[in-house]
Every structure is written in structure tokens, then in C-alpha cells.
Design a protein around this motif. Structure first.
Motif, PDB file in Angstrom:
ATOM      1  N   ASN A  54      23.095  12.902  50.230  1.00 32.04           N
ATOM      2  CA  ASN A  54      24.347  12.656  50.940  1.00 32.04           C
ATOM      3  C   ASN A  54      25.169  13.936  51.085  1.00 32.04           C
ATOM      4  N   SER A  55      25.136  14.778  50.066  1.00 30.21           N
ATOM      5  CA  SER A  55      25.840  16.052  50.174  1.00 30.21           C
ATOM      6  C   SER A  55      25.249  16.903  51.296  1.00 30.21           C
ATOM      7  N   ALA A  56      23.933  16.849  51.457  1.00 29.14           N
ATOM      8  CA  ALA A  56      23.275  17.581  52.542  1.00 29.14           C
ATOM      9  C   ALA A  56      23.649  16.998  53.902  1.00 29.14           C
ATOM     10  N   LEU A  57      23.747  15.678  53.975  1.00 26.84           N
ATOM     11  CA  LEU A  57      24.096  15.025  55.240  1.00 26.84           C
ATOM     12  C   LEU A  57      25.510  15.399  55.688  1.00 26.84           C
ATOM     13  N   VAL A  58      26.406  15.590  54.729  1.00 24.31           N
ATOM     14  CA  VAL A  58      27.755  16.032  55.078  1.00 24.31           C
ATOM     15  C   VAL A  58      27.708  17.432  55.680  1.00 24.31           C
ATOM     16  N   ARG A  59      26.929  18.326  55.072  1.00 25.93           N
ATOM     17  CA  ARG A  59      26.829  19.693  55.585  1.00 25.93           C
ATOM     18  C   ARG A  59      26.202  19.725  56.968  1.00 25.93           C
ATOM     19  N   GLN A  60      25.360  18.736  57.247  1.00 31.71           N
ATOM     20  CA  GLN A  60      24.704  18.666  58.556  1.00 31.71           C
ATOM     21  C   GLN A  60      25.560  17.961  59.600  1.00 31.71           C
ATOM     22  N   GLY A  61      26.730  17.476  59.205  1.00 26.93           N
ATOM     23  CA  GLY A  61      27.621  16.810  60.135  1.00 26.93           C
ATOM     24  C   GLY A  61      27.282  15.362  60.400  1.00 26.93           C
ATOM     25  N   ARG A  62      26.391  14.782  59.610  1.00 28.25           N
ATOM     26  CA  ARG A  62      26.007  13.378  59.829  1.00 28.25           C
ATOM     27  C   ARG A  62      26.949  12.412  59.121  1.00 28.25           C
ATOM     28  N   MET A  63      27.726  12.922  58.169  1.00 28.24           N
ATOM     29  CA  MET A  63      28.751  12.126  57.504  1.00 28.24           C
ATOM     30  C   MET A  63      30.037  12.938  57.470  1.00 28.24           C
ATOM     31  N   ALA A  64      31.166  12.220  57.488  1.00 24.01           N
ATOM     32  CA  ALA A  64      32.449  12.907  57.512  1.00 24.01           C
ATOM     33  C   ALA A  64      32.806  13.485  56.148  1.00 24.01           C
ATOM     34  N   VAL A  65      32.513  12.741  55.094  1.00 23.85           N
ATOM     35  CA  VAL A  65      32.907  13.152  53.747  1.00 23.85           C
ATOM     36  C   VAL A  65      32.032  12.408  52.745  1.00 23.85           C
ATOM     37  N   TYR A  66      31.846  13.010  51.566  1.00 21.20           N
ATOM     38  CA  TYR A  66      31.128  12.304  50.502  1.00 21.20           C
ATOM     39  C   TYR A  66      31.646  12.744  49.139  1.00 21.20           C
ATOM     40  N   PRO A  67      32.205  11.828  48.357  1.00 20.20           N
ATOM     41  CA  PRO A  67      32.625  12.134  46.992  1.00 20.20           C
ATOM     42  C   PRO A  67      31.439  11.932  46.040  1.00 20.20           C
ATOM     43  N   SER A  68      30.777  13.005  45.688  1.00 22.24           N
ATOM     44  CA  SER A  68      29.547  12.920  44.902  1.00 22.24           C
ATOM     45  C   SER A  68      29.811  12.459  43.473  1.00 22.24           C
ATOM     46  N   SER A  69      28.864  11.683  42.939  1.00 27.69           N
ATOM     47  CA  SER A  69      28.907  11.293  41.523  1.00 27.69           C
ATOM     48  C   SER A  69      27.795  12.001  40.753  1.00 27.69           C
ATOM     49  N   HIS A  70      27.384  13.168  41.252  1.00 24.89           N
ATOM     50  CA  HIS A  70      26.361  13.974  40.576  1.00 24.89           C
ATOM     51  C   HIS A  70      26.843  14.286  39.156  1.00 24.89           C
ATOM     52  N   GLY A  71      26.060  13.871  38.171  1.00 24.67           N
ATOM     53  CA  GLY A  71      26.448  14.025  36.781  1.00 24.67           C
ATOM     54  C   GLY A  71      27.014  12.764  36.166  1.00 24.67           C
ATOM     55  N   GLN A  72      27.447  11.839  37.010  1.00 24.94           N
ATOM     56  CA  GLN A  72      28.014  10.575  36.542  1.00 24.94           C
ATOM     57  C   GLN A  72      27.080   9.395  36.794  1.00 24.94           C
ATOM     58  N   GLU A  73      25.829   9.677  37.114  1.00 24.74           N
ATOM     59  CA  GLU A  73      24.926   8.587  37.513  1.00 24.74           C
ATOM     60  C   GLU A  73      24.707   7.559  36.407  1.00 24.74           C
ATOM     61  N   ALA A  74      24.793   7.961  35.143  1.00 24.58           N
ATOM     62  CA  ALA A  74      24.594   6.996  34.056  1.00 24.58           C
ATOM     63  C   ALA A  74      25.657   5.905  34.110  1.00 24.58           C
ATOM     64  N   CYS A  75      26.898   6.296  34.363  1.00 28.47           N
ATOM     65  CA  CYS A  75      27.983   5.316  34.503  1.00 28.47           C
ATOM     66  C   CYS A  75      27.723   4.388  35.686  1.00 28.47           C
ATOM     67  N   GLN A  76      27.287   4.969  36.782  1.00 31.52           N
ATOM     68  CA  GLN A  76      27.038   4.196  37.997  1.00 31.52           C
ATOM     69  C   GLN A  76      25.976   3.126  37.772  1.00 31.52           C
TER      70      GLN A  76
END
Length: 410
Positions: free
Chosen positions: A93-115
Motif C-alpha cells: 500500500n505504501s508503494a501504491l501511494v507513491r505510484q499515485g494509485r491511492m491518495a494516502v495510507y497510514p501504515s501499521s508497519h511494525g504494529q501488525e501483531a496488534c492488528q
């Protein structure tokens, strides 16, 4: 007390026992005082250390009334699979934001265990109310990945049916989802259902008025809600030390008359143990609980944020060594529960989800400007009908003008 139609108060003879009696009963089951039941354990619950080794039981932070059995192997393997998928989703998703396919993405990288733990601890009929950062939790709950990401593409709707999945739409306004969660829990209790509601929020949310109102209401009405605080140390750029000087966010629970617990938010084993018990307690009538998970946001708040302005790279590196995915992989491998074939199968699934996201978010979405006026009210107002007609007329004239230009150019 109840309020009648003439706005006068009358004794409520149908209400259940006061909340303090329920707390005493809950504490009695564990052979401890109500105060010890409400206060978190003296040390946070951590079962697997950052190196992936199971800690001796005496070092896991458990104590009388705060004991947690080790989750089953099948549950742990399912959690690891979702951890790997979640990490791949965050990076994709972070890559898709850089490619302009998404407007914004609040990443939970590092928090996946909680998720992952937040989603897996719930039964099918339970409800989950996520924040804007909890896309991985929503996917783990079973919602189609492309539908989850629809809201971040800039569409007017949330992408999926909350009622079908028992998942609230990811909420950008801070903390409002906690009030929604409490409302659903109250309705379920009035109907006599055994629904448990898990309400997710971050450390910044605990500084909001809605946080107080939600917890106070849940405690007073003894509702089956788990308030799951992912303490990732920053409310955008504001560090936790500038938000609260409480011993921990879990200690806030006692002020509302509910039980609190704190857990290592990068240890999915401990998270599952704590949240599984919290769900069981809620379903058993012990009332609301507050669980604080200590974790860390490894990446910027969103793609629009420059985190180097408010935190040091050495701090990020320190938390990188506590990575939840690596920790769980080592633990399962050392126990003989995960081999190379199993790891390859899981990574293949993660890649399939990433491909699904790339393909789905690359498709052009048909735009219907008239959607601006639909679903605003149950019955369209005269003003909206007038505006809709004006837009329709303007679009028709633009289409006619374009057609005339094409004819003239032939």
C-alpha cells in the motif's frame, strides 16, 4: 433512574446490580480485591521476548488474577500467517501511494501483531470498530482487501458493508469510533445478545473528550466493550510524555471502574492471550476492559508526514529489533511448528493479496457525479434535487459542446 415523558426522574426498578457489585463479583472469581482486578499487573504481559524465545512463566508479568495461558498452536500459526500478509499489505500500500494509485495510507508497519490479534480474538457475531490505521485488522477480519482500501483511494464511501462483516468503517476523526462501539454494545445488551465489541484507538485518542465519554458510559452501563489502545508512542508528532504522565494508559481504567491490562504490543502470543481472556470476560458479563498494547509506528504517520522532524533514527532502530514478524517466525521455527515449506506457502499467499491490491486499485472507477446527491438523506431534499438538476444540465451542455467540437474537426 429513568426519565419519563414529563421529564421527571423515577427510580429504575428494572436496572441490574450497580457496577461496583459486578466488579466485586468479577474480582471474586480470581480471588483478588476489586482494586487489584481493575489495576493492571505490575509489569506488562510479555510471553515471547524480542529474540523469539518463550520467557519463563515467572518473567511473563503474570500474577494472581492476571494469569494468561499460552494460546494453542493452530491459533499461533494462523496469527503468523496474517502477520506476514499484513506486513506485505503495508509495504504494498505504501508503494501504491507513491505510484499515485491511492491518495494516502497510514501504515501499521511494525504494529501488525496488534492488528492481527484484534481481529482473531473475536467471534463471527462480535463487532470491531477500527481507526484509520487498522486496515490490516479489517482485512484479517475477512473484508476484501480492495474494498478495505477503497476509502484511501478517495471514494465517497467506505468500500464495504459494516453490517455484513460486523466491522465499522475506518474512522479518520479521532476517537469517534469509540462512541459508536459503545452504542452497539449497549444495543446488544438491551437485546440480550452475547455480542462483544472491540474498539480500537491510539495513544493520542486517550487525550480526547470522546475517550472519556465512551469509557464512562461503558462502565456505568456495564457494557461488553474492550477498549484496545495501540500505544505507538506518538500522536502524529506529539510524544506520549506530552500527552499523559500516568504510570501507563492501562492505569486509566481504574478511574472509570473497569479492569485494565498492558501487554507487549509486538508479542502476538501475549496479545492473543490477553485479548482472548478479555473477550471471555466481556462475554461472561464482567463488564468493559481497557487493554494497552505497547508498540511502535515504524514508518511515518502517513505519506504526508516527515517523522525525522520529531524522532531520532536511533529510536526507530531500537524498535526495529523488536519486530513482531521476525519474533514470531523465530518462535514457531524453534518449536518445530514452521518449516521452509510452510513459510513459502504463507509468503505465496501474501504475494497473492499484494497482487490483488495492485490489480484492484489500478482499475479505473466509473465516475457518476450524481452520487454527490445520493445517500445524503433518506429522502432527497428540494435543495439537493435542485442542485442535482443544475449539475445534470451543465454536464449535458458540456457533452453537447464536446460533440459539436468533434464534428467541426472532421
Amino acid at each position: 433512574m429513568t426519565i419519563s415523558a414529563d421529564h421527571t426522574a423515577h427510580p429504575d426498578t428494572t436496572s441490574q446490580a450497580p457496577a461496583e457489585d459486578a466488579l466485586a463479583e468479577a474480582a471474586k472469581k480470581f480471588g483478588i480485591t476489586a482494586e487489584d482486578y481493575m489495576l493492571p499487573a505490575r509489569h506488562q504481559i510479555e510471553m515471547v521476548d524480542p529474540d523469539g524465545r518463550l520467557k519463563p512463566q515467572g518473567e511473563q508479568g503474570t500474577e494472581l488474577g492476571h494469569e494468561y495461558p499460552l494460546p494453542g498452536d493452530d491459533e499461533l500459526l494462523a496469527a503468523y500467517e496474517q502477520l506476514v500478509v499484513g506486513r506485505r499489505v503495508n509495504d504494498q500500500n505504501s508503494a501504491l501511494v507513491r505510484q499515485g494509485r491511492m491518495a494516502v495510507y497510514p501504515s501499521s508497519h511494525g504494529q501488525e501483531a496488534c492488528q492481527v490479534a484484534a481481529a482473531l480474538c473475536l467471534s463471527k457475531g462480535d463487532w470491531m470498530f477500527p481507526t484509520y490505521r487498522d486496515a490490516v485488522a479489517v482485512m484479517t477480519r475477512g473484508v476484501d482487501p480492495v474494498q478495505v482500501m477503497t476509502i484511501f483511494r478517495g471514494d465517497w464511501h467506505g468500500g464495504f458493508d459494516p453490517l455484513q462483516h460486523k466491522v465499522g468503517i475506518q474512522c479518520t476523526p479521532l476517537t469517534t469510533q469509540l462512541l459508536h462501539a459503545v452504542g452497539v454494545a449497549h444495543a446488544a445488551k438491551l437485546r440480550g445478545e452475547d455480542t462483544v465489541v472491540l474498539a480500537m484507538c491510539g495513544d493520542g485518542a486517550t487525550s480526547e473528550g470522546d475517550f472519556h465519554e465512551a469509557l464512562n458510559f461503558a462502565a456505568v452501563f456495564h457494557l461488553p466493550v474492550i477498549f484496545f489502545v495501540q500505544n505507538n508512542k506518538y500522536a502524529i508528532s506529539v510524544p506520549l510524555a506530552h500527552q499523559s504522565v500516568a504510570p501507563s494508559l492501562a492505569h486509566k481504567a481504574v478511574g472509570y471502574g473497569m479492569a485494565g491490562e498492558r501487554v507487549d504490543g509486538n508479542d502476538v502470543v501475549a496479545l492473543l492471550a490477553v485479548l482472548d481472556r478479555a473477550v471471555a470476560l466481556c462475554r461472561g458479563g464482567s463488564g468493559p476492559l481497557l487493554v494497552e498494547a505497547n508498540t511502535y509506528r515504524m514508518q511515518a504517520h502517513t505519506n504526508a508526514d516527515d517523522d525525522t522532524r520529531y524522532r531520532e533514527s536511533s529510536e526507530v532502530a531500537e524498535w526495529r529489533a523488536k519486530d513482531p514478524v521476525n519474533r514470531m517466525r523465530t518462535y514457531l521455527t524453534d518449536r518445530g511448528l514452521l518449516d521452509d515449506d510452510g513459510e513459502a506457502r504463507i509468503r505465496e499467499k501474501a504475494e497473492a493479496v499484494a497482487t490483488q491490491l495492485r490489480d484492484g486499485l489500478s482499475e479505473d472507477v466509473p465516475v457518476d457525479p450524481q452520487e454527490l446527491f445520493r445517500h445524503v438523506f433518506e429522502k432527497t431534499t428540494p435543495q439537493l434535487r435542485e442542485q442535482s438538476a443544475l449539475l445534470a444540465d451543465e454536464l449535458a451542455r458540456d457533452a453537447a459542446s464536446t460533440s459539436d467540437s468533434k464534428e467541426a474537426g472532421k
